[in-house]
Design a protein around this motif. Structure first.
Motif, short mmCIF file in Angstrom:
data_model
loop_
_atom_site.label_atom_id
_atom_site.label_comp_id
_atom_site.label_asym_id
_atom_site.label_seq_id
_atom_site.Cartn_x
_atom_site.Cartn_y
_atom_site.Cartn_z
N TRP A 36 -6.86 -6.32 7.36
CA TRP A 36 -6.08 -7.48 6.95
C TRP A 36 -6.90 -8.26 5.91
CZ3 TRP A 36 -1.14 -8.74 7.79
CH2 TRP A 36 -0.47 -8.15 8.86
N PHE A 37 -6.21 -8.64 4.85
CA PHE A 37 -6.81 -9.43 3.78
C PHE A 37 -5.93 -10.64 3.51
CE2 PHE A 37 -9.98 -6.45 2.04
CZ PHE A 37 -9.63 -5.30 2.70
N ARG A 38 -6.51 -11.62 2.85
CA ARG A 38 -5.72 -12.74 2.39
C ARG A 38 -6.15 -13.11 0.99
NH1 ARG A 38 -7.92 -17.50 6.51
NH2 ARG A 38 -10.03 -17.70 5.64
N GLN A 39 -5.20 -13.71 0.27
CA GLN A 39 -5.45 -14.05 -1.12
C GLN A 39 -4.71 -15.31 -1.49
OE1 GLN A 39 -4.14 -11.07 -3.96
NE2 GLN A 39 -5.79 -11.61 -5.37
N THR A 40 -5.41 -16.18 -2.18
CA THR A 40 -4.80 -17.38 -2.75
C THR A 40 -4.80 -17.25 -4.27
OG1 THR A 40 -6.96 -18.48 -2.66
CG2 THR A 40 -5.45 -18.89 -0.83
N PRO A 41 -3.92 -17.95 -4.94
CA PRO A 41 -3.81 -17.81 -6.40
C PRO A 41 -5.15 -18.03 -7.10
CG PRO A 41 -1.95 -19.04 -5.56
CD PRO A 41 -2.89 -18.86 -4.41
N GLY A 42 -5.47 -17.10 -7.99
CA GLY A 42 -6.70 -17.22 -8.76
C GLY A 42 -7.94 -16.72 -8.07
N THR A 88 -3.95 -21.09 4.52
CA THR A 88 -2.78 -20.82 3.69
C THR A 88 -3.11 -19.77 2.65
OG1 THR A 88 -1.85 -23.03 4.02
CG2 THR A 88 -1.16 -21.84 2.03
N ALA A 89 -2.32 -18.70 2.62
CA ALA A 89 -2.57 -17.59 1.70
C ALA A 89 -1.47 -16.55 1.88
CB ALA A 89 -3.93 -16.95 1.99
N MET A 90 -1.46 -15.59 0.97
CA MET A 90 -0.68 -14.38 1.17
C MET A 90 -1.57 -13.43 1.96
SD MET A 90 2.27 -12.95 0.54
CE MET A 90 2.98 -13.53 -1.00
N TYR A 91 -1.02 -12.89 3.02
CA TYR A 91 -1.77 -11.97 3.88
C TYR A 91 -1.26 -10.56 3.66
CZ TYR A 91 -4.16 -15.75 6.29
OH TYR A 91 -4.98 -16.83 6.57
N TYR A 92 -2.19 -9.65 3.45
CA TYR A 92 -1.88 -8.25 3.20
C TYR A 92 -2.54 -7.37 4.26
CZ TYR A 92 -0.81 -9.86 -1.55
OH TYR A 92 -0.31 -10.52 -2.63
N CYS A 93 -1.87 -6.28 4.62
CA CYS A 93 -2.57 -5.25 5.38
C CYS A 93 -2.75 -4.03 4.48
CB CYS A 93 -1.86 -4.89 6.67
SG CYS A 93 -0.28 -4.04 6.52
N ALA A 94 -3.73 -3.24 4.83
CA ALA A 94 -4.08 -2.08 4.02
C ALA A 94 -4.62 -0.98 4.92
CB ALA A 94 -5.12 -2.47 2.98
N ALA A 95 -4.52 0.26 4.43
CA ALA A 95 -5.01 1.41 5.19
C ALA A 95 -6.07 2.14 4.39
CB ALA A 95 -3.85 2.35 5.51
N GLY A 96 -7.08 2.60 5.08
CA GLY A 96 -8.15 3.35 4.43
C GLY A 96 -8.87 4.20 5.44
#
Length: 121
Positions: A36-42, A88-96
């Protein structure tokens, strides 16, 4: 083709909780590391949790978070408690394949579209 779908995001007040879900297609879920990752603008994506669906490898960067899995549903969950506005952020999941050490984007090859989490004060 491998696919990951996140759900469970939304708006919550500070101190509240959310449980995010990441449902994966079998080809990229079984015996993979789900992060799980999160990202905010910029800003760059920040790893917050990971788990190996074959067992073990679970790690979170914040003890307010818990990662778990339901292999019958090919789904990994991220439970977030005591949420803060800075979560507060967009949360992404990823596989590896690499489920050791730091949670970095370079270790993950498949990504979901993300789910927005907004925490108000």
């Amino acid at each position: 083709q491998g696919q990951l779908v996140e759900s469970g995001g939304g708006s919550v007040q500070a101190g509240g909780s959310l449980r995010l879900s990441c449902a994966g297609s079998p080809d990229i879920y079984s015996d993979h590391c789900i992060g799980w990752f999160r990202q905010t603008p910029g800003n760059e994506r920040e790893g917050v949790a990971r788990i190996y669906t074959g067992g073990g490898g679970d790690y979170v960067t914040d003890d307010r978070f818990t990662i778990s899995q339901d292999n019958n549903k090919n789904t990994v969950y991220l439970r977030m408690n005591s949420l803060k506005p800075e979560d507060t952020a967009m949360y992404y999941c990823a596989a590896g394949r690499d489920c050791w050490g730091d949670i970095t984007t370079t270790k993950f090859s498949h990504w979901g579209q993300g789910t927005q989490v907004t925490v108000s004060s």
